[in-house]
Design a protein around this motif. Structure first.
Motif, short mmCIF file in Angstrom:
data_model
loop_
_atom_site.label_atom_id
_atom_site.label_comp_id
_atom_site.label_asym_id
_atom_site.label_seq_id
_atom_site.Cartn_x
_atom_site.Cartn_y
_atom_site.Cartn_z
N LEU A 167 32.14 42.29 37.69
CA LEU A 167 32.94 42.13 36.49
C LEU A 167 33.54 40.73 36.53
CD1 LEU A 167 34.91 45.53 36.60
CD2 LEU A 167 32.84 45.00 35.28
N ALA A 168 33.21 39.91 35.52
CA ALA A 168 33.81 38.58 35.44
C ALA A 168 35.11 38.73 34.65
CB ALA A 168 32.87 37.63 34.74
N ILE A 169 36.14 38.04 35.11
CA ILE A 169 37.44 38.19 34.42
C ILE A 169 38.04 36.84 34.07
CG2 ILE A 169 37.88 40.40 35.56
CD1 ILE A 169 39.96 38.96 37.33
N ASP A 170 38.98 36.84 33.12
CA ASP A 170 39.60 35.57 32.70
C ASP A 170 40.80 35.25 33.59
OD1 ASP A 170 41.75 37.11 31.78
OD2 ASP A 170 41.03 37.14 29.70
N ALA A 171 41.37 34.07 33.36
CA ALA A 171 42.44 33.59 34.24
C ALA A 171 43.67 34.49 34.19
CB ALA A 171 42.81 32.16 33.86
N GLY A 172 43.96 35.03 33.01
CA GLY A 172 45.14 35.89 32.88
C GLY A 172 44.98 37.15 33.72
N ALA A 173 43.80 37.74 33.64
CA ALA A 173 43.55 38.96 34.43
C ALA A 173 43.57 38.65 35.92
CB ALA A 173 42.20 39.57 34.03
N ALA A 174 43.05 37.47 36.29
CA ALA A 174 43.05 37.08 37.70
C ALA A 174 44.49 36.98 38.21
CB ALA A 174 42.32 35.75 37.89
N ALA A 190 32.16 44.07 42.33
CA ALA A 190 32.91 42.86 42.69
C ALA A 190 33.61 42.34 41.44
CB ALA A 190 31.96 41.81 43.24
N VAL A 191 34.77 41.75 41.65
CA VAL A 191 35.49 41.11 40.55
C VAL A 191 35.43 39.60 40.77
CG1 VAL A 191 37.71 40.86 39.39
CG2 VAL A 191 37.06 43.07 40.39
N VAL A 192 34.91 38.89 39.77
CA VAL A 192 34.68 37.46 39.93
C VAL A 192 35.61 36.70 38.98
CG1 VAL A 192 32.95 35.65 39.74
CG2 VAL A 192 32.30 37.91 40.53
N GLY A 193 36.32 35.72 39.51
CA GLY A 193 37.27 34.94 38.72
C GLY A 193 36.58 33.88 37.88
N PRO A 194 37.36 33.16 37.05
CA PRO A 194 36.78 32.14 36.17
C PRO A 194 36.04 31.05 36.95
CG PRO A 194 39.11 32.52 35.65
CD PRO A 194 38.82 33.32 36.87
N ASP A 195 36.42 30.80 38.20
CA ASP A 195 35.72 29.75 38.97
C ASP A 195 34.53 30.30 39.75
OD1 ASP A 195 36.94 31.26 40.91
OD2 ASP A 195 37.93 29.59 41.93
N GLY A 196 34.18 31.56 39.52
CA GLY A 196 32.99 32.14 40.16
C GLY A 196 33.27 32.74 41.53
N SER A 197 34.50 32.66 42.03
CA SER A 197 34.76 33.22 43.36
C SER A 197 35.05 34.72 43.26
CB SER A 197 35.93 32.49 44.02
OG SER A 197 37.08 32.67 43.24
N VAL A 198 34.65 35.45 44.30
CA VAL A 198 34.89 36.90 44.31
C VAL A 198 36.35 37.14 44.69
CG1 VAL A 198 34.22 39.10 45.33
CG2 VAL A 198 32.48 37.37 44.90
N LEU A 199 37.08 37.77 43.81
CA LEU A 199 38.51 37.98 44.03
C LEU A 199 38.83 39.33 44.63
CD1 LEU A 199 39.80 36.69 40.56
CD2 LEU A 199 39.60 35.41 42.70
N ALA A 200 37.99 40.31 44.31
CA ALA A 200 38.34 41.68 44.71
C ALA A 200 37.10 42.56 44.70
CB ALA A 200 39.38 42.24 43.74
N HIS A 201 37.21 43.70 45.35
CA HIS A 201 36.24 44.79 45.23
C HIS A 201 37.02 45.99 44.68
CE1 HIS A 201 33.50 43.33 48.80
NE2 HIS A 201 33.45 42.52 47.75
N GLY A 202 36.35 46.76 43.83
CA GLY A 202 37.03 47.94 43.32
C GLY A 202 36.04 49.01 42.93
N LEU A 203 36.55 50.21 42.77
CA LEU A 203 35.71 51.32 42.32
C LEU A 203 35.90 51.47 40.81
CD1 LEU A 203 36.40 54.00 45.09
CD2 LEU A 203 34.58 52.28 44.99
N SER A 204 34.81 51.37 40.08
CA SER A 204 34.92 51.32 38.62
C SER A 204 35.20 52.70 38.03
CB SER A 204 33.63 50.76 38.02
OG SER A 204 33.77 50.70 36.62
#
Ligand code: GLU
Length: 379
Positions: free
Chosen positions: A291-298, A326-340
């Protein structure tokens, strides 16, 4: 929920700091040339019964099936000459091993419960949760789980191969506070124990390259498959899971008393205070999507919030509800893992949309978040 932190070996015996303890018993302690070391085991079982009497739940991870079975079948190299030998030996030895634990625990009015696990049982989420549920139920019902690897069916590729890492993974699955590895060494030495001046380290904070260099991969007895290398790997699993792990010498009449009462051994402190489940999530598991997310969500995730659909900018991979992503931030880095909470097509449908729109899009009452913060670990 959060017990006071474990800081020293005696804390492992304190039910307030460690309500659930995993005790791993190495092969060399359980079996010698003459067969099972019954008297020694009776002493340990008495200590386990005393821990239970203090209100501490104990899970046993017991080696010794291969060593015992090899004696009965007359196999050389302690049954470890080939995988087929080990599997045959384990099938024979496991009966005797479980019988012995059941009999000795029974002498204290305790009921033994046998669980034979493979690596996949703890790597696959559903099976992991099944194991968790079974362990929890057994402990709540007052039984003492006695666990070993299912060596007779586990092939090379799907084997733990050593009960040190199995014990650490079991501790994760059971939400235990600590693991005690009883073996034939006193603990981790700063150099090979045979070298002059070698000292046993009482406390290790963080498994650094220097700490790894201290471990020699040679097993003292040649009977188990562990050695210090697998103990350190177990310590790493535990450390990341927020679980304390101790190594102590079991070759004494009252090993828990010596290790935990007198504080003789090496204690590896947990690095994070994640629950065991979050450690499983953050660690070694195959991810099904992103899941790619925006800066606010990050920013919101960083502050401990759940991930809402409104902050999702892209969905990739095919996954079902409950799968790890995986949760990926605006810069492409993996920020988190989660269960959807949703499958991939539902995620794509609600991505970028406010919660109030979800019911209309999905056709059913929406869940509060795509990744709930309880099912999410920041990396
Ligand atoms: N599962 C093996 C056995 O029961 C022991 C593995 C180990 O040595 O750690 O014999």
């Amino acid at each position: 929920m959060s017990a006071p932190a474990i800081q020293a070996l005696p804390d492992l015996a304190d039910p307030a700091r460690c309500p659930r303890l995993v005790v791993k018993v190495g092969s060399a302690l359980l079996v010698d040339g003459a067969g099972p070391r019954r008297e020694w085991l009776a002493g340990l079982v008495a200590e386990i019964a005393a821990a239970r009497g203090r209100g501490q739940q104990v899970i046993v991870v017991s080696s010794g099936a291969i060593a015992l079975g090899a004696r009965r079948l007359g196999l050389d190299k302690g049954g470890r000459g080939s995988l087929a030998d080990a599997q045959a030996a384990a099938a024979v030895g496991q009966i005797a091993l479980s019988g012995l634990w059941a009999e000795l625990l029974g002498g204290h009015g305790l009921t033994a419960a046998q669980l034979l696990l493979t690596l996949e049982d703890l790597e696959d989420r559903r099976r992991y949760l099944n194991a968790t549920a079974t362990l929890t139920r057994l402990l709540d019902a007052g039984a003492v789980p006695v666990i070993n690897e299912n060596d007779s069916v586990a092939t090379q590729e799907i084997r733990f191969g050593d009960n040190d890492r199995l014990a650490a993974r079991v501790a994760q699955a059971a939400g235990a506070g600590a693991v005690l590895l009883l073996s034939d060494v006193d603990g981790l030495y700063d150099r090979h124990p045979d070298e002059p001046g070698a000292t046993c380290l009482p406390l290790v904070r963080g498994i650094t390259p220097e700490v790894r260099a201290m471990a020699s991969s040679k097993s003292g007895s040649g009977m188990g498959s562990g050695g210090m290398a697998s103990k350190l790997q177990a310590a790493e699993i535990a450390e990341l899971a927020g679980i304390a792990l101790a190594i102590a010498n079991g070759h004494v009449a009252a090993p828990l008393g010596r290790a935990l009462g007198e504080g003789v051994g090496t204690l590896f402190l947990p690095r994070r205070r994640h629950g065991a489940r979050k450690a499983w999530l953050g660690g070694r598991l195959r991810l099904k999507g992103q899941l790619a997310i925006d800066a606010g969500a990050a920013r919101a995730l960083g502050a401990g919030a759940s991930l809402l659909a409104a902050g999702i900018t892209g969905v990739s991979g095919r996954f079902s509800r409950g799968d790890a992503v995986a949760v990926v931030g605006p810069d492409g880095s993996v920020l988190a893992h989660g269960l959807s909470e949703y499958d991939s097509s539902e995620c794509a449908a609600i991505a970028g949309r406010q919660s109030s729109d979800h019911g209309g899009i999905l056709g059913y009452a929406p869940r509060s978040a795509v990744l709930h913060r309880d099912q999410l670990v920041l990396l």
